[in-house]
Every structure is written in C-alpha cells, then in structure tokens.
Design a protein around this motif. Structure first.
Motif, PDB file in Angstrom:
ATOM      1  N   TRP A   1       0.856  -1.185   0.000  1.00  0.00           N
ATOM      2  CA  TRP A   1       0.000   0.000   0.000  1.00  0.00           C
ATOM      3  C   TRP A   1       0.897   1.241   0.000  1.00  0.00           C
ATOM      4  N   HIS A   2       0.565   2.211  -0.851  1.00  0.00           N
ATOM      5  CA  HIS A   2       1.359   3.434  -0.982  1.00  0.00           C
ATOM      6  C   HIS A   2       0.442   4.647  -0.814  1.00  0.00           C
TER       7      HIS A   2
ATOM      8  N   PRO B   1      -1.513  15.030   9.455  1.00  0.00           N
ATOM      9  CA  PRO B   1      -0.864  13.709   9.461  1.00  0.00           C
ATOM     10  C   PRO B   1       0.335  13.641  10.388  1.00  0.00           C
ATOM     11  N   GLY B   2       1.095  14.740  10.491  1.00  0.00           N
ATOM     12  CA  GLY B   2       2.259  14.749  11.367  1.00  0.00           C
ATOM     13  C   GLY B   2       1.880  14.585  12.827  1.00  0.00           C
ATOM     14  N   VAL B   3       0.771  15.180  13.239  1.00  0.00           N
ATOM     15  CA  VAL B   3       0.302  15.005  14.614  1.00  0.00           C
ATOM     16  C   VAL B   3      -0.010  13.542  14.870  1.00  0.00           C
ATOM     17  N   ARG B   4      -0.657  12.904  13.923  1.00  0.00           N
ATOM     18  CA  ARG B   4      -1.040  11.497  14.086  1.00  0.00           C
ATOM     19  C   ARG B   4       0.178  10.579  14.100  1.00  0.00           C
ATOM     20  N   GLU B   5       1.244  10.987  13.411  1.00  0.00           N
ATOM     21  CA  GLU B   5       2.464  10.178  13.335  1.00  0.00           C
ATOM     22  C   GLU B   5       3.481  10.549  14.408  1.00  0.00           C
TER      23      GLU B   5
ATOM     24  N   GLU C   1       2.702   0.668   3.555  1.00  0.00           N
ATOM     25  CA  GLU C   1       2.247  -0.391   4.437  1.00  0.00           C
ATOM     26  C   GLU C   1       2.267  -1.696   3.635  1.00  0.00           C
ATOM     27  N   PRO C   2       2.536  -2.838   4.287  1.00  0.00           N
ATOM     28  CA  PRO C   2       2.582  -4.099   3.536  1.00  0.00           C
ATOM     29  C   PRO C   2       1.202  -4.530   3.046  1.00  0.00           C
ATOM     30  N   LEU C   3       1.205  -5.420   2.076  1.00  0.00           N
ATOM     31  CA  LEU C   3      -0.062  -5.972   1.580  1.00  0.00           C
ATOM     32  C   LEU C   3      -0.779  -6.723   2.702  1.00  0.00           C
TER      33      LEU C   3
ATOM     34  N   CYS D   1      -9.522  -3.467   1.893  1.00  0.00           N
ATOM     35  CA  CYS D   1      -9.458  -2.879   3.232  1.00  0.00           C
ATOM     36  C   CYS D   1      -8.187  -2.032   3.363  1.00  0.00           C
ATOM     37  N   VAL D   2      -8.352  -0.717   3.339  1.00  0.00           N
ATOM     38  CA  VAL D   2      -7.210   0.182   3.471  1.00  0.00           C
ATOM     39  C   VAL D   2      -6.647   0.079   4.888  1.00  0.00           C
ATOM     40  N   PRO D   3      -5.331  -0.081   5.049  1.00  0.00           N
ATOM     41  CA  PRO D   3      -4.746  -0.159   6.391  1.00  0.00           C
ATOM     42  C   PRO D   3      -5.140   1.038   7.261  1.00  0.00           C
ATOM     43  N   ALA D   4      -5.384   0.752   8.545  1.00  0.00           N
ATOM     44  CA  ALA D   4      -5.884   1.781   9.462  1.00  0.00           C
ATOM     45  C   ALA D   4      -4.954   2.987   9.534  1.00  0.00           C
ATOM     46  N   ARG D   5      -3.642   2.740   9.517  1.00  0.00           N
ATOM     47  CA  ARG D   5      -2.692   3.858   9.614  1.00  0.00           C
ATOM     48  C   ARG D   5      -2.857   4.828   8.455  1.00  0.00           C
ATOM     49  N   LEU D   6      -3.005   4.303   7.243  1.00  0.00           N
ATOM     50  CA  LEU D   6      -3.147   5.175   6.083  1.00  0.00           C
ATOM     51  C   LEU D   6      -4.495   5.879   6.083  1.00  0.00           C
TER      52      LEU D   6
END
Length: 497
Positions: free
Chosen positions: A63-64, A230-234, A79-81, A87-92
């Motif tokens: 996932w990109h 996004p920076g706050v979340r990361e 994120e890996p497949l 289902c899009v990964p939760a982090r993204l």
C-alpha cells in the motif's frame, strides 16, 4: 521527487547518458505492475493531489500513500499488503482523515503498467535515479466506467540531487518532450473527472476589498492545519505546535476582523478552534514542561538535588502526557473535529461577510489592526493600577494575549502594509515571547507546588529540591517582567497608517 513525461507509443528512448551527472545506465528490468487506487466517491484525495493505492508486482508491492510536499515532490508512506485487497490499512486511513472525514474509501481506478526500469548511475557507482518507460492501461471503477491507454516516462530520484531532474528537463525538452501536465497516473486516468486542485490563495491586492485580507489569511491557516494533521497522528516533531498555532491564528484574526463577518458564524468557529487547540496542545505543554524541569535539574550541582525529584517528575508528567496525547488523537478522529473542518471549508467557499468587508483594504484593515494595538496599550496601562501587595501575573498574561492578537492581525495585514506590518508583527511577537516566558514560569510554579504535595513518602526528601526549582522559576518570571518593561519603554508598537 520525480518528473513525468507524456510520450507517443513509438518514440525511441532518449540518450540517458547525456543528462548531466549520469555516467552510465544499469541493466534494464521489466516489471508488470497492478494497482488499484482508492479515494472517496467525491474524489476528496485527488482534489488535494493525494494518491492512495494497493500495488502488486514490482519491487515495492504494498500500500502506498503519497502526500504532496511541493511541486514534483511527495512524501510516500508504505504499508505491507494485507489479506483483504479492499481494506485500506488503518494507519493510512488515519493520515487522510482531514480530507475524507466520514466518507468511505472505495476503489476508484484500476491501472496495469508494463514498465522497463533503467538505473541512472554516477561515475562513482551511485544510483542517482531510475528512469521508467511505462505503458499504462486504466479502467475507472466509478460510473460511468472509462478505459484509457497511454505511454509515459518517469524519472524518480534515488540518491541523486534535484539538479538531475532539471538536467533531464533540458535534455528531454530538446527532444520535444515536456513534463506531463497532470501530476499522476490516476490524474491521467480520471481525465476530465480529475478535480481541480485547491492551491494556495493568491495574495490580496493592496487596493482590494478588506475581506480579501481575512480570507487569504484564513485560507493559509486552514491549509497549514490540514498539512500538519498527518504529522500530529504520526508524532512528527513540531507538528502539534504548528497545528495548534494555525488554530490559534485563525481564532485570533476572527476576533480582530470580526466586523467583516457574520457574528454567529465566527463565534462558532472561534469556540471550536479554541477547543481543538486545547485538546491537541495539552500533551505538548506537558512534554515541554517536563523537558524544561529536567534541564533545570541537570544544571544543578548534585549536592543541591535532594530526593528522587527527577524520577517523580518523569513519572507524573510522563503519565499525564501519555493520557493527554491519547485524548488529543481521539479528538482528531471524532465528529466534532470533522464538523470544524467542514465549517472552515464552508467559511472559505461561502464567506459570511458583512459590515465594511467590501470597503478598501488599506483604511479598513489599518483601523482593525490599530484597534488591537490600542487594546494592548490599555492592558499595559492597567498594570500600573495593580496594588503593590497584589500579584501582576494575571494582568501580564492579558498583556501577552493582547500582544499575540496584535501580532496575528499584523501578519494578516502583510500584503497591504508590507514592511510596516512586518515591523509591527515583530514588535508584538517579541512582547508575546517575553511574557510567554513569564507565563510559563507561573504555570510551572503551580505545577511544582502540586507535584511537591503529591510526592508521597519521598515528600520530605524532595521538598528542598522542589523549593529550589520553584525559586528558580520565580526568578525567571521576575527577569521576564523586567525585560518586558525595558522593551516596552524602548520600542512600543507603532500604529499602521
């Protein structure tokens, strides 16, 4: 960082070694790439120049998520497949919530690419970039379904400098190939359905309406808030601070320029921006406080440290920081935050203007900024009325808040008054910074008293050190007060005219 070029199906590859810095090319490799792009049904991500895809094949399957940073430059998060291709990964998902909000992410396009990848190598063996010759077929998954096919070249930096891309532009331009007009394969696939970008608002003209000044400044801060989300979340360095500053700037100018807008709308926005700044900023305040106290302790002679004070501070403030961080992130995933973002978008799209909003900017903006200057002067004058036996802390805090409001109003006036507004903003910022040190000392002293009271069994051992830290903070506050009065006497803020 990359460049894309649209080319015909039968065009020969360029002489890649004629690009400045490229000594030789590596062995070409053929790849078959299969990518499904995800977005909302309204293409909210595409409107921001963001792409989210699930790719199989090639050397970077997974996932990109690509977030724009500058022209031709994007930050890629991978994120890996996973087992479920839909289902899009939760982090993204979290990293694009500022744009998707409560909308579902769905598959919007399917692209297959036959790629020939060629490494571009420097004389010392460094792989500077990769040149890709791509033949693409696309199928839009939204109604009405569309298909397209095209060829494009792409040069993506690996360990090379951006000057390599500029050199490639020159070489390919000589051969009649110009950079692609669209920023991504998804944009090319969507064609006419690709939404127009938002882009930064143009600076208001110096002789334009006063409303243009407010809307320009608000647009810049809304963009800053969304950029740092996004920076706050990361947990990116300084992201919380920058997001909170954007919220505070908006809230402040909505007060300073309130005569230009509908009162009800701005009251709602001001209240919600205050809530956001508080919810997100609490964790940062605790972390800054803990760092400051640890620095104070480290600067003390060992024989002046009595008891496990540092451990106690780390335990108490560390736990409070983690709790506040969780609360701040929870606030940014809730409906209240999304409603605020919706309201900010609506404010810019359909400005609730009123009063002198359509009057010429120079006179109107000057009057509004100067009103904040007068407010600051009244706050400073009020310091003289404080009894000798009373604490000036609260009154100095009001002076600081007035200086901050004046600073942000002057920043908004920069396109109209240029150097004069810049000088006023700097003067107000200096006062804000000095009295910020004073207010920090007040808050830290209060925290030291509560920490001392909560120190439990080690309280007696800790008491001396807590008292000494309190005295050091008291001294810092007193020095800040003196510094403020020196600055005020020497260079008080001058009016705009």
């Amino acid at each position: 960082m990359e460049r894309k070029f649209d080319v015909g199906a039968s065009v020969a590859l360029p002489a890649l070694t004629t690009i400045a810095g490229v000594d030789r090319v590596g062995t070409p490799s053929d790849q078959n790439l299969d990518a499904v792009y995800f977005d909302t049904a309204t293409l909210a991500l595409a409107a921001r120049g963001i792409t989210l895809r699930r790719r199989t094949g090639g050397k970077d399957a997974g996932w990109h998520l690509k977030l724009p940073v500058a022209a031709g430059e994007r930050r890629e998060i991978n994120e890996p497949l996973n087992k479920d291709p839909d289902c899009v990964p939760a982090r993204l998902k979290d990293l694009v919530l500022a744009h998707t909000r409560n909308q579902e992410l769905v598959a919007v396009a399917h692209l297959t690419t036959r790629r020939t990848a060629i490494p571009l190598i420097a004389a010392d063996g460094t792989v500077l970039a990769e040149f890709s010759d791509d033949r693409v077929e696309s199928r839009i998954l939204l109604e009405p379904v569309d298909k397209a096919a095209w060829r494009e070249w792409e040069i993506e930096l690996i360990d090379g400098h951006r000057k390599l891309l500029e050199a490639a532009d020159v070489v390919l331009a000589r051969a009649g190939h110009l950079p692609a007009e669209l920023p991504s394969k998804l944009a090319r696939a969507l064609g006419a359905r690709y939404p127009a970008g938002t882009g930064p608002a143009p600076e208001p003209p110096r002789t334009g309406d006063a409303s243009a000044v407010l809307l320009w400044y608000m647009n810049a801060q809304v963009e800053a808030l969304k950029t740092h989300d996004p920076g706050v979340r990361e947990g990116a360095p300084d992201a919380v601070h920058q997001l909170r500053v954007a919220a505070r700037r908006m809230r402040s100018v909505l007060v300073s320029f309130r005569k230009l807008t509908d009162k009800g709308t701005t009251q709602f926005l001001r209240g919600e921006l205050k809530w956001l700044a508080g919810a997100v900023g609490a964790a940062r305040d605790l972390e800054v406080m803990r760092t400051h106290l640890n620095d104070l302790i480290s600067a003390e002679r060992p024989d002046l440290i009595s008891g496990p004070v540092k451990q106690h501070i780390d335990d108490q403030l560390g736990a409070a920081h983690e709790a506040a961080l969780a609360e701040g992130l929870a606030a940014m995933t809730g409906d209240r935050y999304f409603r605020l973002l919706d309201a900010l978008d609506d404010f810019l799209a359909y400005p609730p203007l009123g009063g002198p909003a359509d009057k010429k900017a120079p006179g109107t903006i000057a009057r509004l900024v100067n009103a904040d200057r007068k407010r600051l002067r009244r706050a400073v004058k009020g310091l003289k009325e404080i009894p000798d036996d009373a604490s000036p802390d609260a009154a100095l805090h009001e002076v600081r808040k007035s200086a901050k409001r004046l600073r942000y109003a002057a920043e908004a006036a920069l396109p109209i008054f240029r150097k004069r507004a810049s000088r006023l903003a700097r003067t107000a910022e200096e006062i804000q910074t000095i009295l910020g040190d004073h207010q920090d000392s007040v808050v830290i002293r209060e925290k030291l008293q509560s920490l001392a009271a909560e120190s439990g069994e080690g309280g007696n051992a800790n008491a001396f050190t807590y008292g000494r830290l309190h005295a050091l903070e008291q001294l810092r506050g007193a020095e800040a007060r003196k510094r403020f009065f020196r600055v005020w006497r020497k260079s008080p803020p001058k009016p705009l005219h």
